[in-house]
Every structure is written in C-alpha cells, then in structure tokens.
Design a protein around this motif. Structure first.
Motif, PDB file in Angstrom:
ATOM      1  N   THR A  22       0.738  -1.184   0.065  1.00  0.00           N
ATOM      2  CA  THR A  22       0.060   0.068   0.318  1.00  0.00           C
ATOM      3  C   THR A  22       0.945   1.275  -0.070  1.00  0.00           C
ATOM      4  O   THR A  22       0.583   2.063  -0.782  1.00  0.00           O
ATOM      5  CB  THR A  22      -1.052   0.023   1.342  1.00  0.00           C
ATOM      6  OG1 THR A  22      -1.767  -1.224   1.200  1.00  0.00           O
ATOM      7  CG2 THR A  22      -1.786   1.120   1.300  1.00  0.00           C
ATOM      8  N   SER A  23       1.758   1.336   0.848  1.00  0.00           N
ATOM      9  CA  SER A  23       2.705   2.490   0.983  1.00  0.00           C
ATOM     10  C   SER A  23       3.551   2.590  -0.525  1.00  0.00           C
ATOM     11  O   SER A  23       3.811   3.738  -0.894  1.00  0.00           O
ATOM     12  CB  SER A  23       3.661   2.432   1.846  1.00  0.00           C
ATOM     13  OG  SER A  23       4.697   1.266   1.892  1.00  0.00           O
ATOM     14  N   ALA A  24       3.805   1.491  -1.105  1.00  0.00           N
ATOM     15  CA  ALA A  24       4.705   1.712  -2.251  1.00  0.00           C
ATOM     16  C   ALA A  24       3.716   2.036  -3.504  1.00  0.00           C
ATOM     17  O   ALA A  24       4.078   2.900  -4.394  1.00  0.00           O
ATOM     18  CB  ALA A  24       5.183   0.280  -2.850  1.00  0.00           C
ATOM     19  N   ASP A  25       2.535   1.643  -3.377  1.00  0.00           N
ATOM     20  CA  ASP A  25       1.457   1.955  -4.303  1.00  0.00           C
ATOM     21  C   ASP A  25       1.243   3.372  -4.217  1.00  0.00           C
ATOM     22  O   ASP A  25       1.097   4.280  -5.210  1.00  0.00           O
ATOM     23  CB  ASP A  25       0.173   1.335  -4.328  1.00  0.00           C
ATOM     24  CG  ASP A  25       0.340  -0.123  -4.779  1.00  0.00           C
ATOM     25  OD1 ASP A  25       1.285  -0.601  -5.679  1.00  0.00           O
ATOM     26  OD2 ASP A  25      -0.501  -0.958  -4.355  1.00  0.00           O
ATOM     27  N   ALA A  26       1.235   4.106  -2.906  1.00  0.00           N
ATOM     28  CA  ALA A  26       0.814   5.393  -2.719  1.00  0.00           C
ATOM     29  C   ALA A  26       2.057   6.266  -3.121  1.00  0.00           C
ATOM     30  O   ALA A  26       1.861   7.311  -3.778  1.00  0.00           O
ATOM     31  CB  ALA A  26       0.554   5.596  -1.145  1.00  0.00           C
ATOM     32  N   GLY A  27       3.166   5.764  -2.870  1.00  0.00           N
ATOM     33  CA  GLY A  27       4.512   6.497  -3.437  1.00  0.00           C
ATOM     34  C   GLY A  27       4.431   6.512  -4.926  1.00  0.00           C
ATOM     35  O   GLY A  27       4.862   7.673  -5.447  1.00  0.00           O
ATOM     36  N   LEU A  28       3.882   5.533  -5.564  1.00  0.00           N
ATOM     37  CA  LEU A  28       4.097   5.573  -6.920  1.00  0.00           C
ATOM     38  C   LEU A  28       3.126   6.396  -7.592  1.00  0.00           C
ATOM     39  O   LEU A  28       3.292   7.502  -8.541  1.00  0.00           O
ATOM     40  CB  LEU A  28       3.834   4.025  -7.686  1.00  0.00           C
ATOM     41  CG  LEU A  28       3.625   3.957  -8.956  1.00  0.00           C
ATOM     42  CD1 LEU A  28       5.074   4.497  -9.847  1.00  0.00           C
ATOM     43  CD2 LEU A  28       3.629   2.478  -9.417  1.00  0.00           C
ATOM     44  N   ALA A  29       2.104   6.592  -6.759  1.00  0.00           N
ATOM     45  CA  ALA A  29       0.709   7.472  -7.156  1.00  0.00           C
ATOM     46  C   ALA A  29       1.315   9.135  -7.287  1.00  0.00           C
ATOM     47  O   ALA A  29       1.280   9.785  -8.123  1.00  0.00           O
ATOM     48  CB  ALA A  29      -0.302   7.329  -6.533  1.00  0.00           C
ATOM     49  N   ARG A  30       2.118   9.296  -6.136  1.00  0.00           N
ATOM     50  CA  ARG A  30       2.716  10.657  -5.848  1.00  0.00           C
ATOM     51  C   ARG A  30       3.640  10.784  -6.985  1.00  0.00           C
ATOM     52  O   ARG A  30       3.759  12.231  -7.476  1.00  0.00           O
ATOM     53  CB  ARG A  30       3.271  10.741  -4.496  1.00  0.00           C
ATOM     54  CG  ARG A  30       2.342  10.845  -3.238  1.00  0.00           C
ATOM     55  CD  ARG A  30       2.859  11.379  -2.038  1.00  0.00           C
ATOM     56  NE  ARG A  30       3.722  10.406  -1.667  1.00  0.00           N
ATOM     57  CZ  ARG A  30       3.418   9.182  -0.803  1.00  0.00           C
ATOM     58  NH1 ARG A  30       2.294   8.954  -0.440  1.00  0.00           N
ATOM     59  NH2 ARG A  30       4.337   8.407  -0.540  1.00  0.00           N
ATOM     60  N   ALA A  31       4.559   9.983  -7.448  1.00  0.00           N
ATOM     61  CA  ALA A  31       5.570  10.129  -8.171  1.00  0.00           C
ATOM     62  C   ALA A  31       4.934  10.423  -9.670  1.00  0.00           C
ATOM     63  O   ALA A  31       5.518  11.236 -10.497  1.00  0.00           O
ATOM     64  CB  ALA A  31       6.433   8.910  -8.156  1.00  0.00           C
ATOM     65  N   LEU A  32       4.022   9.899  -9.816  1.00  0.00           N
ATOM     66  CA  LEU A  32       3.102  10.030 -11.272  1.00  0.00           C
ATOM     67  C   LEU A  32       2.614  11.440 -11.338  1.00  0.00           C
ATOM     68  O   LEU A  32       2.739  11.950 -12.377  1.00  0.00           O
ATOM     69  CB  LEU A  32       2.223   8.902 -11.529  1.00  0.00           C
ATOM     70  CG  LEU A  32       2.605   7.619 -11.424  1.00  0.00           C
ATOM     71  CD1 LEU A  32       1.330   6.433 -11.645  1.00  0.00           C
ATOM     72  CD2 LEU A  32       3.466   7.334 -12.715  1.00  0.00           C
ATOM     73  N   HIS A  33       2.000  11.644 -10.119  1.00  0.00           N
ATOM     74  CA  HIS A  33       1.442  13.226 -10.280  1.00  0.00           C
ATOM     75  C   HIS A  33       2.855  14.140 -10.249  1.00  0.00           C
ATOM     76  O   HIS A  33       2.526  14.948 -11.348  1.00  0.00           O
ATOM     77  CB  HIS A  33       0.739  13.467  -8.824  1.00  0.00           C
ATOM     78  CG  HIS A  33      -0.601  13.230  -8.873  1.00  0.00           C
ATOM     79  ND1 HIS A  33      -1.564  13.887  -9.526  1.00  0.00           N
ATOM     80  CD2 HIS A  33      -1.462  12.037  -8.091  1.00  0.00           C
ATOM     81  CE1 HIS A  33      -2.844  13.210  -9.390  1.00  0.00           C
ATOM     82  NE2 HIS A  33      -2.475  12.387  -8.667  1.00  0.00           N
ATOM     83  N   ASP A  34       3.771  13.801  -9.645  1.00  0.00           N
ATOM     84  CA  ASP A  34       4.981  14.841  -9.766  1.00  0.00           C
ATOM     85  C   ASP A  34       5.440  14.844 -11.275  1.00  0.00           C
ATOM     86  O   ASP A  34       5.782  15.826 -11.748  1.00  0.00           O
ATOM     87  CB  ASP A  34       5.970  14.353  -8.627  1.00  0.00           C
ATOM     88  CG  ASP A  34       5.756  14.583  -7.457  1.00  0.00           C
ATOM     89  OD1 ASP A  34       4.454  15.439  -7.166  1.00  0.00           O
ATOM     90  OD2 ASP A  34       6.039  14.108  -6.717  1.00  0.00           O
ATOM     91  N   GLY A  35       5.553  13.636 -11.909  1.00  0.00           N
ATOM     92  CA  GLY A  35       6.063  13.400 -13.488  1.00  0.00           C
ATOM     93  C   GLY A  35       5.037  14.260 -14.203  1.00  0.00           C
ATOM     94  O   GLY A  35       5.670  14.835 -15.097  1.00  0.00           O
ATOM     95  N   VAL A  36       3.902  14.090 -14.201  1.00  0.00           N
ATOM     96  CA  VAL A  36       3.037  14.852 -15.018  1.00  0.00           C
ATOM     97  C   VAL A  36       3.133  16.194 -14.863  1.00  0.00           C
ATOM     98  O   VAL A  36       3.271  16.883 -15.876  1.00  0.00           O
ATOM     99  CB  VAL A  36       1.441  14.193 -15.062  1.00  0.00           C
ATOM    100  CG1 VAL A  36       0.638  15.345 -15.431  1.00  0.00           C
ATOM    101  CG2 VAL A  36       1.293  12.974 -15.174  1.00  0.00           C
ATOM    102  N   GLU A  37       3.179  16.764 -13.571  1.00  0.00           N
ATOM    103  CA  GLU A  37       3.370  18.014 -13.435  1.00  0.00           C
ATOM    104  C   GLU A  37       4.477  18.554 -13.995  1.00  0.00           C
ATOM    105  O   GLU A  37       4.762  19.502 -14.576  1.00  0.00           O
ATOM    106  CB  GLU A  37       3.350  18.479 -11.897  1.00  0.00           C
ATOM    107  CG  GLU A  37       3.288  19.734 -11.564  1.00  0.00           C
ATOM    108  CD  GLU A  37       3.176  20.108  -9.954  1.00  0.00           C
ATOM    109  OE1 GLU A  37       3.855  20.872  -9.372  1.00  0.00           O
ATOM    110  OE2 GLU A  37       2.284  19.458  -9.267  1.00  0.00           O
ATOM    111  N   ALA A  38       5.778  17.598 -13.472  1.00  0.00           N
ATOM    112  CA  ALA A  38       7.019  18.199 -14.278  1.00  0.00           C
ATOM    113  C   ALA A  38       7.130  18.336 -15.739  1.00  0.00           C
ATOM    114  O   ALA A  38       8.043  19.033 -16.503  1.00  0.00           O
ATOM    115  CB  ALA A  38       8.256  17.468 -13.599  1.00  0.00           C
ATOM    116  N   ALA A  39       6.453  17.371 -16.309  1.00  0.00           N
ATOM    117  CA  ALA A  39       6.405  17.328 -17.830  1.00  0.00           C
ATOM    118  C   ALA A  39       5.454  18.768 -18.456  1.00  0.00           C
ATOM    119  O   ALA A  39       5.248  18.873 -19.300  1.00  0.00           O
ATOM    120  CB  ALA A  39       5.831  16.039 -18.301  1.00  0.00           C
TER     121      ALA A  39
END
Length: 92
Positions: A22-39
């Motif tokens: 669950t924590s790994a999945d939540a971390g991946l979701a946060r990383a995806l939001h950050d990646g979309v924002e950075a792009a």
C-alpha cells in the motif's frame, strides 16, 4: 497451541506485506502526479489508482496528443507494470 502461534505469525506477515504494498503504491501515485506536473501536461481531475504496479488513470485531457503524452509519462515511470486508461478527451 503451536498452530495458533504460527497462524498468528502468518496473519501478521500478510498484514505487513499489504502495508508495504500500500505504501509503495501510494508512493508511485505521488511520483506519477509529480512526473505529469514536471512534464507540464494539462489534465483536469487527474487521479491515479495503483495496485501492485497496475495504474488506473482517470481525468480529462484536451486532445489525443495530450492523452498520449500523459500515458507515455505513466508508462515510463519505474514500478509501473501496466496502465489502464480511463482518460476522457475534450474535457480539460
């Protein structure tokens, strides 16, 4: 009595694995939001639901090009096993 102890031990181990996933999945979701924002990609109502590396993407994008760019960012992220696209075109 030993069965109860080993059963309890197994239940604790399962709970710990679920919490780690669950924590790994939540971390991946946060990383995806950050990646979309950075792009610099525009999307409205963007949400990522992650379970064991399978990412479901929801939200509205302006056009097909924006959709493809967003999916590319998600696919390239470390830890993503599969993407389920629920994006709507024309709503951003």
């Amino acid at each position: 009595m030993p069965r109860l102890f080993s059963g309890l031990r197994a239940a604790v181990a399962r709970a710990q694995r679920r919490r780690t996933q669950t924590s790994a999945d939540a971390g991946l979701a946060r990383a995806l939001h950050d990646g979309v924002e950075a792009a610099g990609l525009a999307a409205r109502g963007l949400a990522f639901y992650v379970h064991d590396g399978v990412v479901s993407v929801y939200g509205d994008v302006a056009d097909r090009a924006a959709r493809e760019a967003l999916i590319d960012v998600v696919v390239e992220a470390p830890g993503v096993q599969r993407v389920v696209d629920h994006l709507r075109i024309g709503g951003a």
